[in-house]
Design a protein around this motif. Structure first.
Motif, PDB file in Angstrom:
ATOM      1  N   GLU A  90      49.481 -28.825  14.032  1.00 56.40           N
ATOM      2  CA  GLU A  90      48.974 -27.969  12.943  1.00 56.40           C
ATOM      3  C   GLU A  90      49.136 -28.749  11.641  1.00 56.40           C
ATOM      4  N   ASP A 101      48.472 -27.641   8.494  1.00 57.37           N
ATOM      5  CA  ASP A 101      48.908 -26.851   7.345  1.00 57.37           C
ATOM      6  C   ASP A 101      50.441 -26.848   7.311  1.00 57.37           C
ATOM      7  N   GLN A 109      51.121 -33.292  12.798  1.00 57.17           N
ATOM      8  CA  GLN A 109      50.154 -32.753  11.836  1.00 57.17           C
ATOM      9  C   GLN A 109      48.777 -33.391  11.919  1.00 57.17           C
ATOM     10  N   ASP A 113      45.854 -26.545  16.697  1.00 58.79           N
ATOM     11  CA  ASP A 113      44.915 -26.133  15.658  1.00 58.79           C
ATOM     12  C   ASP A 113      43.606 -26.896  15.895  1.00 58.79           C
TER      13      ASP A 113
END
Ligand code: CA
Length: 220
Positions: free
Chosen positions: A7, A9, A31, A51
């Motif tokens: 992910e 964010d 990330q 994600d």
């Protein structure tokens, strides 16, 4: 159970990672998609929370690549509300489930448990083996009708072995399922936990396969 969270964010990623750890999972957080692909090539995870909108390599591409490589790890994708197409594409590319942002951490944990049961071919959350019943949801263990108190790590080791009955698991494999990259571990920790498990549950439950690892044998 060891989970890879991908992910980009920072706030959301950090929140999910902390939530997963509080729920008792070993969670590693990356990330970007490229780092995730590298990590999935060299390490074992029990589940991936992915994600879709990611830097370098997007989530759909990560999914396509790991499925093409024959990796059947359960994957739960995280999507934004307005992208029905992405969701469909994700499922078509081999995702096992999805959650739409924003979501509740309790729902995420429930989906993880459901996915893990499906992947292990069990419809009931309770694992039964001889006179033992282990419930991953309530973190309880009953042997011969009596509650047995296990430490968090003892519980996870036993759960991992019970999810792989008849298979020998190396010490490294057991440790990988328990701990994320951030955790340090004394070199003999697994032996010590196994020793305690044998004391609490009987010495024949967990078999040592010399030079290979540990196993709970199949019942006849
Ligand atoms: Ca994103």
């Amino acid at each position: 159970m060891r989970i890879l969270l991908v992910e980009d964010d920072p706030q959301l990623g950090d929140g999910i990672r902390i939530g997963l750890q509080q729920a008792g999972y070993a969670a590693d957080w990356l990330q970007d998609g490229l780092a995730a692909l590298h990590s999935l090539e060299v390490e074992n995870f029990d589940m991936v929370i992915l994600d879709l909108g990611l830097p370098h390599v997007d989530g759909i591409r990560v999914l396509e690549k790991i499925r093409t490589a024959g990796n059947d790890v359960p994957v739960l994708i995280l999507t934004a509300r307005d992208t029905v197409e992405d969701r469909v594409k994700g499922l078509d590319c081999g995702a096992d489930d999805y959650l739409v942002k924003p979501f509740d951490l309790d729902e995420l944990c429930a989906r993880i448990r459901a996915l893990s049961r499906r992947h292990n071919g069990r419809s009931s959350p309770v694992i039964k083996y001889r006179d033992i019943m282990l419930d991953p949801v309530s973190h309880s263990l009953v042997k011969d009708g009596k509650d047995v108190v296990l430490s968090g790590r003892e519980f996870k080791i036993l759960q991992t072995l019970l999810e792989n009955v008849g298979r020998v698991l190396s010490r490294e494999r057991i440790e990988e399922s328990l701990f994320g990259w951030d955790d340090t571990l004394e070199s003999n920790a697994t032996e010590v936990h196994i020793h305690h498990l044998r004391k609490k549950l009987g010495k024949d439950l967990i078999v040592t396969v010399r030079g290979v690892g540990y196993m709970i044998p199949k019942t006849n």
